[in-house]
Motif scaffolding. Structure first.
Motif, PDB file in Angstrom:
ATOM      1  N   ASP A  85       0.797  -1.224   0.072  1.00  0.00           N
ATOM      2  CA  ASP A  85       0.020   0.014   0.045  1.00  0.00           C
ATOM      3  C   ASP A  85       0.820   1.372  -0.040  1.00  0.00           C
ATOM      4  O   ASP A  85       1.215   1.965   1.099  1.00  0.00           O
ATOM      5  CB  ASP A  85      -0.922   0.140   1.343  1.00  0.00           C
ATOM      6  CG  ASP A  85      -2.067   1.067   1.100  1.00  0.00           C
ATOM      7  OD1 ASP A  85      -2.021   1.951   0.222  1.00  0.00           O
ATOM      8  OD2 ASP A  85      -2.830   0.939   1.883  1.00  0.00           O
ATOM      9  N   SER A  86       1.559   1.473  -1.152  1.00  0.00           N
ATOM     10  CA  SER A  86       2.679   2.535  -1.271  1.00  0.00           C
ATOM     11  C   SER A  86       1.984   3.981  -0.984  1.00  0.00           C
ATOM     12  O   SER A  86       2.715   4.816  -0.400  1.00  0.00           O
ATOM     13  CB  SER A  86       3.056   2.360  -2.605  1.00  0.00           C
ATOM     14  OG  SER A  86       2.235   2.505  -3.794  1.00  0.00           O
ATOM     15  N   ILE A  87       0.806   4.158  -1.277  1.00  0.00           N
ATOM     16  CA  ILE A  87       0.304   5.560  -1.336  1.00  0.00           C
ATOM     17  C   ILE A  87       0.148   5.898   0.180  1.00  0.00           C
ATOM     18  O   ILE A  87       0.383   6.875   0.599  1.00  0.00           O
ATOM     19  CB  ILE A  87      -1.047   5.721  -2.005  1.00  0.00           C
ATOM     20  CG1 ILE A  87      -1.205   5.402  -3.432  1.00  0.00           C
ATOM     21  CG2 ILE A  87      -1.809   7.068  -1.623  1.00  0.00           C
ATOM     22  CD1 ILE A  87      -0.050   6.047  -4.260  1.00  0.00           C
ATOM     23  N   LYS A  88      -0.559   4.888   1.093  1.00  0.00           N
ATOM     24  CA  LYS A  88      -0.866   5.509   2.325  1.00  0.00           C
ATOM     25  C   LYS A  88       0.525   5.514   3.001  1.00  0.00           C
ATOM     26  O   LYS A  88       0.690   6.382   3.931  1.00  0.00           O
ATOM     27  CB  LYS A  88      -1.556   4.021   3.122  1.00  0.00           C
ATOM     28  CG  LYS A  88      -3.061   4.390   3.065  1.00  0.00           C
ATOM     29  CD  LYS A  88      -3.763   3.292   3.546  1.00  0.00           C
ATOM     30  CE  LYS A  88      -5.462   3.399   3.508  1.00  0.00           C
ATOM     31  NZ  LYS A  88      -5.970   2.424   4.395  1.00  0.00           N
ATOM     32  N   ARG A  89       1.541   4.723   2.508  1.00  0.00           N
ATOM     33  CA  ARG A  89       3.072   4.631   3.470  1.00  0.00           C
ATOM     34  C   ARG A  89       3.605   6.030   2.903  1.00  0.00           C
ATOM     35  O   ARG A  89       4.142   6.443   3.963  1.00  0.00           O
ATOM     36  CB  ARG A  89       3.676   3.603   2.782  1.00  0.00           C
ATOM     37  CG  ARG A  89       3.369   2.181   3.340  1.00  0.00           C
ATOM     38  CD  ARG A  89       4.386   1.073   3.026  1.00  0.00           C
ATOM     39  NE  ARG A  89       5.635   1.442   3.638  1.00  0.00           N
ATOM     40  CZ  ARG A  89       5.904   0.928   4.868  1.00  0.00           C
ATOM     41  NH1 ARG A  89       5.060   0.154   5.613  1.00  0.00           N
ATOM     42  NH2 ARG A  89       7.245   1.151   5.717  1.00  0.00           N
ATOM     43  N   ILE A  90       3.094   6.521   1.657  1.00  0.00           N
ATOM     44  CA  ILE A  90       3.787   7.818   1.296  1.00  0.00           C
ATOM     45  C   ILE A  90       3.350   9.054   2.356  1.00  0.00           C
ATOM     46  O   ILE A  90       3.715  10.019   2.658  1.00  0.00           O
ATOM     47  CB  ILE A  90       3.812   8.006  -0.243  1.00  0.00           C
ATOM     48  CG1 ILE A  90       4.578   7.261  -0.847  1.00  0.00           C
ATOM     49  CG2 ILE A  90       3.770   9.457  -0.546  1.00  0.00           C
ATOM     50  CD1 ILE A  90       4.499   7.111  -2.390  1.00  0.00           C
ATOM     51  N   TYR A  91       1.966   9.043   2.363  1.00  0.00           N
ATOM     52  CA  TYR A  91       1.000   9.957   3.212  1.00  0.00           C
ATOM     53  C   TYR A  91       1.749   9.915   4.558  1.00  0.00           C
ATOM     54  O   TYR A  91       2.226  11.042   5.211  1.00  0.00           O
ATOM     55  CB  TYR A  91      -0.418   9.625   3.242  1.00  0.00           C
ATOM     56  CG  TYR A  91      -1.142  10.258   2.180  1.00  0.00           C
ATOM     57  CD1 TYR A  91      -1.332  11.578   2.043  1.00  0.00           C
ATOM     58  CD2 TYR A  91      -1.913   9.460   1.256  1.00  0.00           C
ATOM     59  CE1 TYR A  91      -2.101  12.225   1.018  1.00  0.00           C
ATOM     60  CE2 TYR A  91      -2.573   9.923   0.315  1.00  0.00           C
ATOM     61  CZ  TYR A  91      -2.877  11.325   0.097  1.00  0.00           C
ATOM     62  OH  TYR A  91      -3.420  11.791  -0.729  1.00  0.00           O
ATOM     63  N   MET A  92       1.948   8.595   5.201  1.00  0.00           N
ATOM     64  CA  MET A  92       2.307   8.697   6.576  1.00  0.00           C
ATOM     65  C   MET A  92       3.650   9.150   6.664  1.00  0.00           C
ATOM     66  O   MET A  92       4.267   9.930   7.645  1.00  0.00           O
ATOM     67  CB  MET A  92       2.175   7.266   7.235  1.00  0.00           C
ATOM     68  CG  MET A  92       2.202   6.956   8.621  1.00  0.00           C
ATOM     69  SD  MET A  92       0.776   7.884   9.515  1.00  0.00           S
ATOM     70  CE  MET A  92       1.427   7.944  11.049  1.00  0.00           C
ATOM     71  N   THR A  93       4.576   8.625   5.863  1.00  0.00           N
ATOM     72  CA  THR A  93       6.085   9.270   5.842  1.00  0.00           C
ATOM     73  C   THR A  93       6.294  10.532   5.644  1.00  0.00           C
ATOM     74  O   THR A  93       6.984  11.071   6.293  1.00  0.00           O
ATOM     75  CB  THR A  93       6.864   8.409   4.751  1.00  0.00           C
ATOM     76  OG1 THR A  93       6.567   7.121   4.798  1.00  0.00           O
ATOM     77  CG2 THR A  93       8.089   8.608   4.565  1.00  0.00           C
ATOM     78  N   ARG A  94       5.608  11.070   5.045  1.00  0.00           N
ATOM     79  CA  ARG A  94       5.798  12.291   4.476  1.00  0.00           C
ATOM     80  C   ARG A  94       5.177  13.449   5.721  1.00  0.00           C
ATOM     81  O   ARG A  94       5.674  14.399   6.060  1.00  0.00           O
ATOM     82  CB  ARG A  94       4.526  13.229   3.442  1.00  0.00           C
ATOM     83  CG  ARG A  94       4.757  14.441   3.087  1.00  0.00           C
ATOM     84  CD  ARG A  94       3.736  14.827   1.921  1.00  0.00           C
ATOM     85  NE  ARG A  94       3.717  16.109   1.611  1.00  0.00           N
ATOM     86  CZ  ARG A  94       2.780  16.839   0.881  1.00  0.00           C
ATOM     87  NH1 ARG A  94       1.793  16.209   0.539  1.00  0.00           N
ATOM     88  NH2 ARG A  94       2.848  18.171   0.501  1.00  0.00           N
ATOM     89  N   TYR A  95       3.971  12.881   6.456  1.00  0.00           N
ATOM     90  CA  TYR A  95       3.606  13.666   7.614  1.00  0.00           C
ATOM     91  C   TYR A  95       4.733  13.471   8.556  1.00  0.00           C
ATOM     92  O   TYR A  95       4.981  14.527   9.514  1.00  0.00           O
ATOM     93  CB  TYR A  95       2.274  12.803   8.040  1.00  0.00           C
ATOM     94  CG  TYR A  95       1.943  13.036   9.454  1.00  0.00           C
ATOM     95  CD1 TYR A  95       1.075  14.363   9.806  1.00  0.00           C
ATOM     96  CD2 TYR A  95       1.844  12.201  10.613  1.00  0.00           C
ATOM     97  CE1 TYR A  95       0.664  14.726  10.888  1.00  0.00           C
ATOM     98  CE2 TYR A  95       1.382  12.551  11.779  1.00  0.00           C
ATOM     99  CZ  TYR A  95       0.756  13.734  11.851  1.00  0.00           C
ATOM    100  OH  TYR A  95       0.441  14.308  13.050  1.00  0.00           O
ATOM    101  N   ILE A  96       5.284  12.134   8.884  1.00  0.00           N
ATOM    102  CA  ILE A  96       6.314  12.117  10.074  1.00  0.00           C
ATOM    103  C   ILE A  96       7.525  13.050   9.705  1.00  0.00           C
ATOM    104  O   ILE A  96       8.042  13.691  10.676  1.00  0.00           O
ATOM    105  CB  ILE A  96       7.000  10.553  10.130  1.00  0.00           C
ATOM    106  CG1 ILE A  96       5.652   9.655  10.384  1.00  0.00           C
ATOM    107  CG2 ILE A  96       8.073  10.546  10.928  1.00  0.00           C
ATOM    108  CD1 ILE A  96       5.975   8.354  10.423  1.00  0.00           C
ATOM    109  N   ILE A  97       7.894  13.144   8.394  1.00  0.00           N
ATOM    110  CA  ILE A  97       8.937  13.978   8.048  1.00  0.00           C
ATOM    111  C   ILE A  97       8.854  15.462   8.263  1.00  0.00           C
ATOM    112  O   ILE A  97       9.684  16.349   9.066  1.00  0.00           O
ATOM    113  CB  ILE A  97       9.433  13.854   6.430  1.00  0.00           C
ATOM    114  CG1 ILE A  97      10.008  12.505   6.407  1.00  0.00           C
ATOM    115  CG2 ILE A  97      10.488  14.815   6.089  1.00  0.00           C
ATOM    116  CD1 ILE A  97      10.429  11.948   4.822  1.00  0.00           C
ATOM    117  N   GLN A  98       7.578  16.021   8.012  1.00  0.00           N
ATOM    118  CA  GLN A  98       7.232  17.292   8.323  1.00  0.00           C
ATOM    119  C   GLN A  98       6.883  17.545   9.918  1.00  0.00           C
ATOM    120  O   GLN A  98       7.360  18.622  10.260  1.00  0.00           O
ATOM    121  CB  GLN A  98       5.977  17.578   7.594  1.00  0.00           C
ATOM    122  CG  GLN A  98       5.887  17.728   5.918  1.00  0.00           C
ATOM    123  CD  GLN A  98       4.722  17.891   5.372  1.00  0.00           C
ATOM    124  OE1 GLN A  98       3.677  17.865   5.771  1.00  0.00           O
ATOM    125  NE2 GLN A  98       4.727  18.365   4.068  1.00  0.00           N
TER     126      GLN A  98
END
Length: 462
Positions: free
Chosen positions: A337-350
């Motif tokens: 589920d790459s889309i959800k992982r990108i959302y969560m990863t971007r959120y953690i980075i920010q």
């Protein structure tokens, strides 16, 4: 009408100014509401500044039309009232150009994050001036050649290039949106971008007609009044709709403003539908907590993690535990589920990684740069080194003080009470006898509701 058509101040002009004022008030409300009402945390970086710049650009665009077209009756006595200041610079590079450039920057970010699966190589504060270079060049040329008359009107030879420049800025937006159209976004960003393109294209078409009528037919009084009214009113509607489309909002603002999303879903994990259960099973016997166990193993216990987080917050070091829990939530998302992982990863980075983040964690520069320069935002071990460093930091500092704190005493007391079978009420509202023999093994030993007095985690305890 002949006098006000030249000098401004017709009744229709005041109506158009009133509409513009209302649109700016609604726009500001739309921008500030998530932070004032829904208590959305302030996010530094482009997620906050791009919408803020759009608000400024919308204000510049509306005021420049009012001043340059003499919608209101006033005399030009100062240099800052010049047609070239408002008609060439404020309305162009700092108005429409800046407004559309912000949307292009957002589409550019979405393309790199969800298609390339990496953070954009060009920072927003560099990318935005690059996009504005054609507008700056055009404004400089107009200011140098001085084609405007005393009514801020230009000849037909100049109108066509200016109108084409407006239309030209819609093309990059179309290109980036077409490149990400196949991505299944969680918050419908592609749909919102297409709506933004449609609104921008329709507005440019109406502006073309209104500008041509206003610039060329100066001798027709009623046409001047109507074209001014249409131009200012259409601009007011455009800036409000263009900003209200959700991709112009910070991601957390989108979550809090969406009616289809419950108001309690203010965290990224809940918004993405990540299961609330962790490595700790919700049902089963109470796991024993041994202070000699490694901290990462202890933090798998959700009840212990909550107690330890409350203690860390009281010591003003809670960002480390919060970061661990967010990464733990990321681990629940399947790798496919790459889309959800990108959302969560971007959120953690920010939220935790970028310099100046709201809850910036104390990790090494090397680890921080490896995360920010990653070429795969879906990598399962992206935050592994950061978690390892923070676990060592918490073990050496927070963990030693926690075992002698009142938080651990309350946690141990609560576990002891639950193991003795004194919990009287299940989370589902089922009633049980106070006898220990009536407590079933399948009951959740960590449910917070019971009729006995529950120890509270007071963040002001030492």
């Amino acid at each position: 009408m002949g006098s006000c058509a030249v000098d401004g101040g017709c009744p229709s002009d005041y109506v158009a100014v009133a509409i513009s004022s209302v649109s700016m008030i609604l726009l500001l409300t739309r921008f500030l509401l998530p932070f004032l009402i829904h208590k959305v945390p302030h996010v530094k970086g482009s997620g906050f500044w791009l919408p803020a710049i759009q608000v400024l650009a919308s204000f510049n665009l509306l005021v420049s039309i009012v001043v340059s077209l003499k919608v209101l009756k006033f005399e030009r006595r100062h240099w800052w009232q010049s047609c070239y200041v408002w008609g060439a610079w404020i309305e162009g590079p700092l108005g429409f150009g800046l407004l559309v450039s912000c949307r292009i920057a957002q589409a550019y970010q979405l393309y790199y994050i969800f298609v390339k699966r990496r953070l954009p190589p060009i920072r927003t504060f560099v990318f935005l001036p690059l996009i504005l270079l054609p507008w700056i060049a055009a404004a400089t040329l107009i200011h140098t050649r001085r084609p405007l008359n005393f009514r801020c009107h230009m000849k037909t030879l100049w109108i066509i290039p200016v109108v084409c420049l407006h239309a030209l800025y819609v093309l990059p937006l179309v290109g980036y949106t077409a490149a990400i159209r196949h991505i299944e976004f969680r918050f419908h960003e592609v749909k919102d971008l297409w709506w933004g393109i449609l609104v921008a294209a329709a507005s440019v078409a109406i502006w073309v007609a209104a500008c041509i009528l206003n610039e060329i037919h100066e001798d027709i009084a009623w046409l001047q009044v109507i074209s001014r009214f249409v131009l200012l009113t259409m601009t007011s509607v455009f800036v409000l709709i263009f900003f209200s489309i959700s991709s112009s909002q910070p991601l957390l603002s989108q979550i809090s403003l969406r009616k289809r999303e419950p108001q309690e879903n203010v965290t990224m994990g809940r918004a993405l539908g990540i299961p609330d259960s962790g490595l700790l099973l919700e049902r089963g016997p109470n796991p024993l907590v041994d202070p000699n166990d490694p901290l990462d193993k202890l933090l798998e216990n959700k009840r212990f993690r909550q107690s330890f987080m409350a203690f860390a917050d009281s010591c003003l070091a809670g960002e480390n535990v919060h970061f661990y829990e967010e990464v733990h939530e990321l681990g629940k998302i399947p790798l496919d589920d790459s889309i959800k992982r990108i959302y969560m990863t971007r959120y953690i980075i920010q939220k935790y990684i970028v310099a100046g983040a709201p809850m910036e964690v104390n990790i090494s520069h090397r680890t921080r740069q490896e995360i920010l320069c990653t070429t795969d935002l879906t990598h399962p071990n992206l935050f592994e080194d950061a978690v390892h460093e923070l676990l060592q930091l918490m073990t050496m500092n927070l963990a030693k003080d926690y075992w002698s704190s009142t938080f651990f005493m309350k946690f141990k007391e609560e576990i002891s009470m639950r193991q003795d079978g004194q919990e009287l009420e299940h989370l589902t509202g089922q009633n049980f006898s106070p006898r220990p023999s009536s407590v079933e093994i399948s009951d959740d030993p960590f449910r917070p509701e019971h009729s006995l007095k529950k120890p509270s985690f007071d963040s002001h305890d030492p």
